[in-house]
Scaffold this motif. Sequence first.
Motif, mmCIF file in Angstrom:
data_model
loop_
_atom_site.group_PDB
_atom_site.id
_atom_site.type_symbol
_atom_site.label_atom_id
_atom_site.label_comp_id
_atom_site.label_asym_id
_atom_site.label_seq_id
_atom_site.Cartn_x
_atom_site.Cartn_y
_atom_site.Cartn_z
ATOM 1 N N ASN A 201 0.803 -1.221 0.000
ATOM 2 C CA ASN A 201 0.000 0.000 0.000
ATOM 3 C C ASN A 201 0.835 1.270 0.000
ATOM 4 O OD1 ASN A 201 -2.392 -1.526 0.159
ATOM 5 N ND2 ASN A 201 -2.210 -1.655 2.387
ATOM 6 N N THR A 202 2.081 1.174 0.470
ATOM 7 C CA THR A 202 2.906 2.366 0.619
ATOM 8 C C THR A 202 4.103 2.323 -0.315
ATOM 9 O OG1 THR A 202 4.285 1.390 2.370
ATOM 10 C CG2 THR A 202 2.252 2.509 3.051
ATOM 11 N N LEU A 203 4.727 3.498 -0.496
ATOM 12 C CA LEU A 203 5.906 3.578 -1.348
ATOM 13 C C LEU A 203 7.044 2.751 -0.763
ATOM 14 C CD1 LEU A 203 7.352 4.826 -3.781
ATOM 15 C CD2 LEU A 203 7.916 6.792 -2.339
ATOM 16 N N SER A 204 7.199 2.782 0.549
ATOM 17 C CA SER A 204 8.247 1.992 1.198
ATOM 18 C C SER A 204 8.050 0.503 0.922
ATOM 19 C CB SER A 204 8.237 2.253 2.713
ATOM 20 O OG SER A 204 9.168 1.400 3.371
ATOM 21 N N GLY A 205 6.819 0.023 1.079
ATOM 22 C CA GLY A 205 6.544 -1.388 0.836
ATOM 23 C C GLY A 205 6.789 -1.783 -0.610
ATOM 24 N N ASP B 296 16.606 7.874 2.682
ATOM 25 C CA ASP B 296 17.025 7.286 3.950
ATOM 26 C C ASP B 296 16.183 6.057 4.258
ATOM 27 O OD1 ASP B 296 14.595 8.159 5.510
ATOM 28 O OD2 ASP B 296 15.419 10.135 5.085
ATOM 29 N N PHE B 297 16.813 5.095 4.920
ATOM 30 C CA PHE B 297 16.155 3.845 5.319
ATOM 31 C C PHE B 297 16.433 3.628 6.798
ATOM 32 C CE2 PHE B 297 15.975 -0.757 5.901
ATOM 33 C CZ PHE B 297 14.746 -1.050 5.333
ATOM 34 N N ILE B 298 15.356 3.697 7.620
ATOM 35 C CA ILE B 298 15.521 3.634 9.069
ATOM 36 C C ILE B 298 14.518 2.642 9.647
ATOM 37 C CG2 ILE B 298 15.491 4.959 11.218
ATOM 38 C CD1 ILE B 298 15.966 7.473 9.530
ATOM 39 N N GLY C 44 12.253 5.917 4.892
ATOM 40 C CA GLY C 44 11.747 7.141 5.502
ATOM 41 C C GLY C 44 11.324 8.158 4.457
ATOM 42 N N GLN C 45 12.194 8.353 3.479
ATOM 43 C CA GLN C 45 11.919 9.335 2.430
ATOM 44 C C GLN C 45 12.608 8.884 1.149
ATOM 45 O OE1 GLN C 45 13.437 13.464 2.752
ATOM 46 N NE2 GLN C 45 11.304 14.106 2.773
ATOM 47 N N ALA C 46 11.954 9.220 0.025
ATOM 48 C CA ALA C 46 12.507 8.863 -1.279
ATOM 49 C C ALA C 46 12.342 10.022 -2.239
ATOM 50 C CB ALA C 46 11.831 7.619 -1.828
#
Length: 426
Positions: A373-377, A404-406, A411-413
């Motif tokens: 569902n999310t950009l991170s996923g 960043d990947f936390i 976190g942000q792209a």
Amino acid sequence: MDHVPIGILVFFLIICLLISAFFSSSETAMMSLNRYKTKHLAEEGHRGAQRALHLLKRPDRLLGTILLGNNFVNIVATSLATIIGIRLLGDVGVLLATIILTIVVLIFSEVAPKTLAAISPQRIAFPASWVLRFLVKLLYPLVAMINILVLLILRPFGVRSVTGGDELITNEELKTIVLSSSTQSISPERQDMLMGVLELEDISVDEAMVPRNELEGVDLNDPWDEIIKQITNSRHGRLVAYRDNLDRMEGMLHLRDIIWLFHEKRLDKPSLMQALRPCLYVPEGTPLRAQLFHFQQHRARSALVVDEYGDIQGLITLEDILTHIVGDLVSDHDDESPEIVHHRDQIYHVEGSMSLRQINRELGLKLPLDGPNTLSGLIIETLGNFPEAGTEVQFNGCTVQVIDFIDGVVGQAEVHVVDDLGDREV
């Protein structure tokens, strides 16, 4: 007819051409009417709209009447033109009359009136409906007989009725109507709101919820001073109350239920426990539209989302649903940065927790919606492992670079919207 003056024959020929133009424009105008706008005008008392709507309930009768009248006057016009041609030029006049009449009918009785009717259907259809209603009643027996013969002819093709009926519009068709109206009569703000409402059936609660790792709550097993600190520092009016972990949920704490006790310095753990409200649970995958009615039925404003095993996945609130419809809701304490920041030309900084559906809508992309569902996923699933800062992934219409990947999430792209990737697969 040999004794009828040429002038009178020409006069009646012109009358026939005008009547033919009336029938041609009426047919196009009636069939081009916006049914929903016409229905709205009819409900407001517009007489022309009411007549037109009544005629469109039986399009078989309406079209039968128009075609019967149009063909009749065209045949009469042909006969008159033939007589005029013979009387003026003899046998050659028949050929010239046919050629000239064909051109005149095509231009002045077909193309021109139908074009005008297609451009302004209401201006033609509403006044014409008065005459058409009279003709439908007058020619009903003949039209009914013709319709019966037509039905017998069409029966081998599976046609069982010539009566028009109202067709239900699907959700996708409604979206198309809203999008196609964006440059006509619907402002972009209203268009976005309407699209948000229509998408309530497509979006599930797990796409709009606050995920488990972002939930704020009160651990009832913490010291009382720590509980008070959690309550006073909270940015939300509702907190989950649990013991040790979220799987041992005790209830929902509405701060308005205890604020008066806090100001009177009478708030303690027993009164806090007494103020807890029962939790409302909803399975993941529930459409937002269904959840909206669920909130209405239970007079609730929040619910915990659980998976098939009963484990808590997040919290869905009425505000989350309203945010999807009208956009971000501004509050007095809202000091958070926006989820999408325009960095430079076609380049955006996007929060990794932002939903793909919202990214697609705001940036005009077509990121896949059948997975995470999310950009991170989406980034993690595409790579098959955890990314590092600087990792790039290409999707249809954009290139995404991890900033960043936390703690196991992006976190942000940085999203670079491009037009030259075409239909390239992920």
